[in-house]
Design a protein around this motif. Structure first.
Motif, PDB file in Angstrom:
ATOM      1  N   VAL A  66     -13.687  30.416 -47.835  1.00  0.00           N
ATOM      2  CA  VAL A  66     -14.041  29.277 -46.978  1.00  0.00           C
ATOM      3  C   VAL A  66     -14.480  29.772 -45.603  1.00  0.00           C
ATOM      4  CG1 VAL A  66     -13.091  27.282 -45.749  1.00  0.00           C
ATOM      5  CG2 VAL A  66     -12.654  27.558 -48.187  1.00  0.00           C
ATOM      6  N   PHE A  67     -13.775  30.769 -45.069  1.00  0.00           N
ATOM      7  CA  PHE A  67     -14.163  31.315 -43.761  1.00  0.00           C
ATOM      8  C   PHE A  67     -15.551  31.954 -43.830  1.00  0.00           C
ATOM      9  CE2 PHE A  67     -13.938  35.034 -40.760  1.00  0.00           C
ATOM     10  CZ  PHE A  67     -14.236  34.278 -39.627  1.00  0.00           C
ATOM     11  N   MET A  70     -18.096  29.198 -43.982  1.00  0.00           N
ATOM     12  CA  MET A  70     -18.305  28.559 -42.677  1.00  0.00           C
ATOM     13  C   MET A  70     -19.204  29.422 -41.801  1.00  0.00           C
ATOM     14  SD  MET A  70     -14.696  26.729 -41.603  1.00  0.00           S
ATOM     15  CE  MET A  70     -15.480  26.064 -40.107  1.00  0.00           C
ATOM     16  N   PRO A 136     -15.300  24.233 -52.481  1.00  0.00           N
ATOM     17  CA  PRO A 136     -15.163  24.899 -51.173  1.00  0.00           C
ATOM     18  C   PRO A 136     -16.485  25.078 -50.440  1.00  0.00           C
ATOM     19  CG  PRO A 136     -13.961  26.115 -52.873  1.00  0.00           C
ATOM     20  CD  PRO A 136     -14.802  25.082 -53.570  1.00  0.00           C
ATOM     21  N   TRP A 139     -17.196  21.726 -48.726  1.00  0.00           N
ATOM     22  CA  TRP A 139     -16.146  21.514 -47.727  1.00  0.00           C
ATOM     23  C   TRP A 139     -16.398  22.375 -46.502  1.00  0.00           C
ATOM     24  CZ3 TRP A 139     -12.293  23.346 -44.682  1.00  0.00           C
ATOM     25  CH2 TRP A 139     -11.240  22.488 -44.354  1.00  0.00           C
ATOM     26  N   ALA A 140     -16.694  23.660 -46.724  1.00  0.00           N
ATOM     27  CA  ALA A 140     -16.953  24.568 -45.613  1.00  0.00           C
ATOM     28  C   ALA A 140     -18.206  24.157 -44.851  1.00  0.00           C
ATOM     29  CB  ALA A 140     -17.096  25.992 -46.132  1.00  0.00           C
ATOM     30  N   PRO A 150     -12.678  27.581 -37.106  1.00  0.00           N
ATOM     31  CA  PRO A 150     -12.370  28.143 -38.423  1.00  0.00           C
ATOM     32  C   PRO A 150     -10.872  28.307 -38.704  1.00  0.00           C
ATOM     33  CG  PRO A 150     -14.213  29.313 -37.460  1.00  0.00           C
ATOM     34  CD  PRO A 150     -13.689  28.403 -36.399  1.00  0.00           C
ATOM     35  N   LEU A 154      -9.137  26.551 -41.886  1.00  0.00           N
ATOM     36  CA  LEU A 154      -8.394  27.235 -42.949  1.00  0.00           C
ATOM     37  C   LEU A 154      -6.984  26.685 -43.073  1.00  0.00           C
ATOM     38  CD1 LEU A 154      -9.309  31.016 -42.916  1.00  0.00           C
ATOM     39  CD2 LEU A 154     -10.384  29.129 -44.099  1.00  0.00           C
ATOM     40  N   TYR A 157      -7.293  23.436 -44.895  1.00  0.00           N
ATOM     41  CA  TYR A 157      -7.663  23.634 -46.297  1.00  0.00           C
ATOM     42  C   TYR A 157      -6.448  24.058 -47.109  1.00  0.00           C
ATOM     43  CZ  TYR A 157     -10.444  25.112 -50.336  1.00  0.00           C
ATOM     44  OH  TYR A 157     -10.972  25.228 -51.606  1.00  0.00           O
TER      45      TYR A 157
END
Length: 230
Positions: A66-67, A70, A136, A139-140, A150, A154, A157
């Motif tokens: 996810v990071f 993003m 994901p 979402w990101a 971020p 996280l 999430y």
């Protein structure tokens, strides 16, 4: 705190809310089979199962993913977004898990359109080009477009995932509401460190090697009686 910062907090609460219309509550990610098999039978065993998966699976693969997503969304790198989407879909150990993230991704992609938020136009245009999009990834994209920090993203999430698992345990074991709150308090205390580690974990060290989880998800596909879709 300035109004912009408060707006980002409100948007993050929206993204992490159980009311997000993606159907997350219909999935247990193998937890239901773990209950059926006796691996989860009470509050303590439910806590161990969820905490282990949070630390060794979700925290070491989905969270750093996810990071990275993003970062890619912020930098407008569609090639990276597509690669990470394909890799996440390929990482799903069972048909149910793949169907889960694809269904939730489809629902979140539709929500991007339905929100009619101009700041999400770029996200919508990119995800519409993907034949199958993982949850994901969308979402990101939303989190990045809404300029959510971020580390906060996280944390939210991971919290949303843990909350969904606890709610599944409440129904499947079953457990009482007080048990659920104790579990969430314990899991919540672990999440900050897991989120920080995910922010600093290089892609070469990502791992979703959780054999018991994979077996539970596979066994759930042929479970005779069930409440959940995974």
């Amino acid at each position: 705190m300035a109004a912009d910062g408060l707006l980002q907090q409100a948007r993050l609460l929206q993204l992490a809310s159980p009311a997000l219309p993606v159907g997350a509550y219909t999935y247990s990610q193998g937890l239901e089979w773990a209950v059926e098999s006796g691996l989860i039978r009470d509050e303590a065993s439910a806590g161990r199962w969820i905490a282990d998966l949070l630390a060794h699976g979700i925290g070491r693969y989905e969270a750093p993913l996810v990071f990275a997503l993003m970062t890619a969304w912020t930098a407008a790198e569609p090639t990276t977004i597509r690669r990470l989407n394909d890799e996440f879909l390929a990482s799903r150990e069972t048909a149910e898990l793949r169907a889960e993230t694809a269904q939730m991704g489809f629902s979140l992609r539709r929500l991007v359109r339905d929100l009619r938020d101009a700041s999400l136009n770029g996200v919508g245009e990119t995800v519409e080009t993907l034949p199958e999009v993982a949850f994901p990834v969308v979402w990101a994209g939303i989190a990045a477009a809404w300029k959510i920090d971020p580390s906060a993203a996280l944390t939210a999430y991971l919290w949303a995932w843990a909350e969904n698992q606890v709610m599944a345990a409440l129904k499947a074991v079953p457990l009482g509401q007080a048990s659920g709150q104790r579990l969430l308090a314990e899991l919540g205390g672990r999440i900050p460190d897991i989120a920080v580690d995910a922010l600093n974990l290089p892609e070469s060290e990502w791992s979703n090697f959780t054999p018991a989880f994979a077996i539970a998800c596979a066994r759930h596909e042929t479970q005779y009686s069930r409440l959940f879709r995974s």
